[in-house]
Design a protein around this motif. Structure first.
Motif, PDB file in Angstrom:
ATOM      1  N   ILE A  97       0.752  -1.192   0.001  1.00  0.00           N
ATOM      2  CA  ILE A  97      -0.045  -0.006  -0.061  1.00  0.00           C
ATOM      3  C   ILE A  97       0.866   1.187   0.080  1.00  0.00           C
ATOM      4  O   ILE A  97       0.506   2.328   0.106  1.00  0.00           O
ATOM      5  CB  ILE A  97      -1.049  -0.038   1.102  1.00  0.00           C
ATOM      6  CG1 ILE A  97      -0.108  -0.028   2.573  1.00  0.00           C
ATOM      7  CG2 ILE A  97      -1.894  -0.830   0.982  1.00  0.00           C
ATOM      8  CD1 ILE A  97      -1.158   0.179   3.865  1.00  0.00           C
ATOM      9  N   GLY A  98       2.183   0.949   0.148  1.00  0.00           N
ATOM     10  CA  GLY A  98       3.065   2.335  -0.066  1.00  0.00           C
ATOM     11  C   GLY A  98       4.449   1.658   0.104  1.00  0.00           C
ATOM     12  O   GLY A  98       4.800   0.385   0.085  1.00  0.00           O
ATOM     13  N   ALA A  99       5.373   2.599   0.502  1.00  0.00           N
ATOM     14  CA  ALA A  99       6.711   2.348   0.526  1.00  0.00           C
ATOM     15  C   ALA A  99       7.578   3.562   1.535  1.00  0.00           C
ATOM     16  O   ALA A  99       6.896   4.501   1.597  1.00  0.00           O
ATOM     17  CB  ALA A  99       7.358   2.286  -0.690  1.00  0.00           C
ATOM     18  N   VAL A 100       8.593   3.095   2.168  1.00  0.00           N
ATOM     19  CA  VAL A 100       9.253   3.923   3.078  1.00  0.00           C
ATOM     20  C   VAL A 100      10.512   3.956   2.493  1.00  0.00           C
ATOM     21  O   VAL A 100      11.145   2.999   2.318  1.00  0.00           O
ATOM     22  CB  VAL A 100       8.896   3.454   4.306  1.00  0.00           C
ATOM     23  CG1 VAL A 100      10.034   3.216   5.115  1.00  0.00           C
ATOM     24  CG2 VAL A 100       8.327   4.664   5.181  1.00  0.00           C
ATOM     25  N   GLU A 101      11.434   5.096   2.471  1.00  0.00           N
ATOM     26  CA  GLU A 101      12.736   5.169   1.983  1.00  0.00           C
ATOM     27  C   GLU A 101      13.501   5.986   3.031  1.00  0.00           C
ATOM     28  O   GLU A 101      13.035   7.042   3.602  1.00  0.00           O
ATOM     29  CB  GLU A 101      13.035   5.826   0.639  1.00  0.00           C
ATOM     30  CG  GLU A 101      12.296   5.053  -0.410  1.00  0.00           C
ATOM     31  CD  GLU A 101      12.747   5.810  -1.530  1.00  0.00           C
ATOM     32  OE1 GLU A 101      13.897   6.576  -1.838  1.00  0.00           O
ATOM     33  OE2 GLU A 101      12.111   5.372  -2.793  1.00  0.00           O
ATOM     34  N   SER A 102      14.657   5.403   3.630  1.00  0.00           N
ATOM     35  CA  SER A 102      15.453   6.048   4.454  1.00  0.00           C
ATOM     36  C   SER A 102      16.899   5.998   4.148  1.00  0.00           C
ATOM     37  O   SER A 102      17.211   5.767   2.855  1.00  0.00           O
ATOM     38  CB  SER A 102      15.424   5.167   5.925  1.00  0.00           C
ATOM     39  OG  SER A 102      16.129   4.015   5.854  1.00  0.00           O
TER      40      SER A 102
END
Length: 176
Positions: A97-102
Motif C-alpha cells: 500500500i506504499g513504501a518508505v525510504e530511509s
C-alpha cells in the motif's frame, strides 16, 4: 488544569462526608445520588504483522488506522521519503500500500488485512521524519500511514495478527 484539579479536590471522600453531615433541610442534597467520577479511555484494538506494520481497529471493527511499528522505524533509520497509496484503493492482506525510504534502505508497506483505503496521511509527504518521531501515533500529527474501511475478510485477517506481547516476543524487545 487548575479547574479540573479543583473539581476533583472537591469530590474527595473527606469533603463528601462533611457534606453528608449538613442537614438536608438546608440543602437538597441526596447522598444516595452520588456516583464516583471515573473516566477510562476507549482504546482501539491494535495488532502487529511479521512485516512490522500495525493496525488499530475501532471497537466495532469497521474502520482502522495502519502504520509501521516503532521497531521498524528504528531499524530503518532516518526516513526521507514516504510513498502513499491512492484513496479508494482496495487491497488484500499482504498487498503493498506504499513504501518508505530511509538513509539506510527502502521497504514496502503492506496491508495487514483486507481493507479499503479511505484516507492517507498527507503530512508525511512534507515531513516523512514524523515516522521516526511518532511511528505508532494515529492522531492528527502522528506517523500513521492510512485510514481504512474494514469488511468481513479484514476482521478475519485481523484476528490472525499478533498482539503487542506476541510482537515484542517476535522482535525480541521488552514491552514499553
Amino acid at each position: 488544569m487548575a479547574s479540573i484539579a479543583r473539581c476533583l479536590r472537591a469530590a474527595r471522600p473527606s469533603t463528601l462526608s462533611r457534606l453528608a453531615q449538613v442537614p438536608r433541610t438546608t440543602y437538597n442534597w441526596q447522598p444516595a445520588t452520588l456516583r464516583a467520577f471515573s473516566a477510562s479511555p476507549i482504546r482501539d484494538i491494535r495488532k502487529y504483522t511479521k512485516d512490522h506494520e500495525w493496525i488499530d481497529l475501532n471497537a466495532d471493527k469497521t474502520a482502522g488506522v495502519i502504520g509501521i511499528s516503532q521497531y521498524a522505524a528504528e531499524e530503518l533509520g532516518d526516513v526521507v521519503y514516504v510513498e502513499l497509496p491512492e484513496e479508494g484503493k482496495v487491497v488484500s492482506a499482504g498487498d503493498a500500500i506504499g513504501a518508505v525510504e530511509s538513509v539506510k534502505s527502502a521497504a514496502d508497506i503492506n496491508a495487514p488485512i483486507a481493507c479499503k483505503v479511505t484516507s492517507v496521511n498527507l503530512a508525511l509527504e512534507e515531513k516523512p521524519g514524523t515516522i521516526n518521531q511518532v511511528p505508532e501515533d494515529d492522531s492528527h500529527g502522528g506517523g500513521w500511514i492510512v485510514k481504512v474501511q474494514v469488511g468481513e475478510q479484514g476482521v478475519k485477517d485481523f484476528d490472525a495478527l499478533m498482539t503487542l506481547e506476541e510482537y515484542n516476543a517476535f522482535t525480541g524487545e521488552e514491552e514499553h
